[in-house]
Each structure stands twice: as C-alpha cells, then as structure tokens.
Design a protein around this motif. Sequence first.
Motif, short mmCIF file in Angstrom:
data_model
loop_
_atom_site.label_atom_id
_atom_site.label_comp_id
_atom_site.label_asym_id
_atom_site.label_seq_id
_atom_site.Cartn_x
_atom_site.Cartn_y
_atom_site.Cartn_z
N MET A 21 19.48 74.38 6.43
CA MET A 21 18.24 73.92 5.20
C MET A 21 19.00 74.20 3.84
O MET A 21 18.95 73.69 3.25
N ALA A 24 21.11 71.48 2.49
CA ALA A 24 20.76 70.24 2.22
C ALA A 24 21.29 69.51 1.01
O ALA A 24 21.07 68.27 0.49
N VAL A 45 20.91 61.17 4.36
CA VAL A 45 20.75 62.37 4.78
C VAL A 45 19.76 63.50 5.91
O VAL A 45 20.04 63.61 6.93
N LEU A 49 20.58 65.15 9.61
CA LEU A 49 19.61 65.86 9.71
C LEU A 49 19.24 65.64 11.80
O LEU A 49 19.74 65.87 12.48
#
Length: 187
Positions: A21, A24, A45, A49
């Motif tokens: 995270m 990110a 994204v 992820l």
Amino acid sequence: MTICASADVATAEPTFETQVMPLADDLFRRARMYTGNTADAEDLVQETLLKAYRAFHTFGQDRHLKAWLLRIMRNTWINNYRAGLSRPTEALVGDVSDGYLDTVPRRAQHESSAEHLALLGFADEDLLSAVLELPEKLRLTLYYVVIVGLSHREVSAVMKVPAGTVMSRMHRGRLMLRKSLSVAAAA
C-alpha cells in the motif's frame, strides 16, 4: 504474558497490505503514464494489485517489491493493449448522429461489420422504408433491441413473449431488412 505477545508481533512477517500500500501512489502514476487517463489507470492498478495479491506467497524476502509490482503492471498493460487491438472499434449509440455513416474514416471501414458496410451505400430513405415494411411485431422487437438497447430478456418482459420468440423475431427481422435493402440496392 504480554511480553511474549509483543515478541510474537515483532517477529511476524509483514503482510501484503503493509508492504504494497505505500507503493500505491507510485503504481498509479505509472499506470496513468501507460493509459493516459485516470479511469483506465485506476483499473490497471486494481488489476495489478489483484494479480500481485494472488501471487504474493511466491514473492521472496530478498526481492525488490516495487520492481516486481511494476513488472506485473507492465505485463498487464501490454496484454490489455494487445487484446484491445484485436477488438473492433466501438461506437456508443448516443454518439451516432444522422451523418455518422458518411463520416466514418476510410481506414476504419475495412474493420467494420458487413451490415455497417452495407449501410454505407444506402440512403436514409431506403433504410427507413425497409424498416417500415416490416411487420409491427418484428419492427418493435428490432426497435427495443437495437435502438433502446434492451436485452432479449428485457424485451420479452416488455412484449410479454418468451425470450426465444424475441430472438427469432430479431433473426427474421434482420433477414427481411437485408432482403429489402438488397432489392433497393439493385434498383
């Protein structure tokens, strides 16, 4: 007792969330660079992820996490780009105006469907008269599916007929339109 619990927490392995995270924002910036717009970047994204989360158990401690994530993103973007090249170009119904068929770029005409190419050669009057010659049930079915954009199930609910009937009416309506338009083209 609490000393042992804190020792267990200190030796616990970092989780996916705690490691990934913080990266990110970097992933989003790179995705924005690849895609050129915010919505597609967010999708890229998210897909990156998700793939990373599924394969996180294979990630070793001595590897570079950011490089691994960027490689996943790059490969995902390349795969999506290649898949997009094999898809035909799409035009939303709301974007189509009366003169749309005349303004289709010549490059895109060879990629168009057979029906689209056939419509390029016809005047609006021929198409309109061909549609008006259809029986009312076929004309309404075509209208609901093609113009309004309802699914076969939705049309069957609106017209109170089985979904199979809607599909057969669509088939017969298209055949009748093709026949009428081919006669008009020959004249």
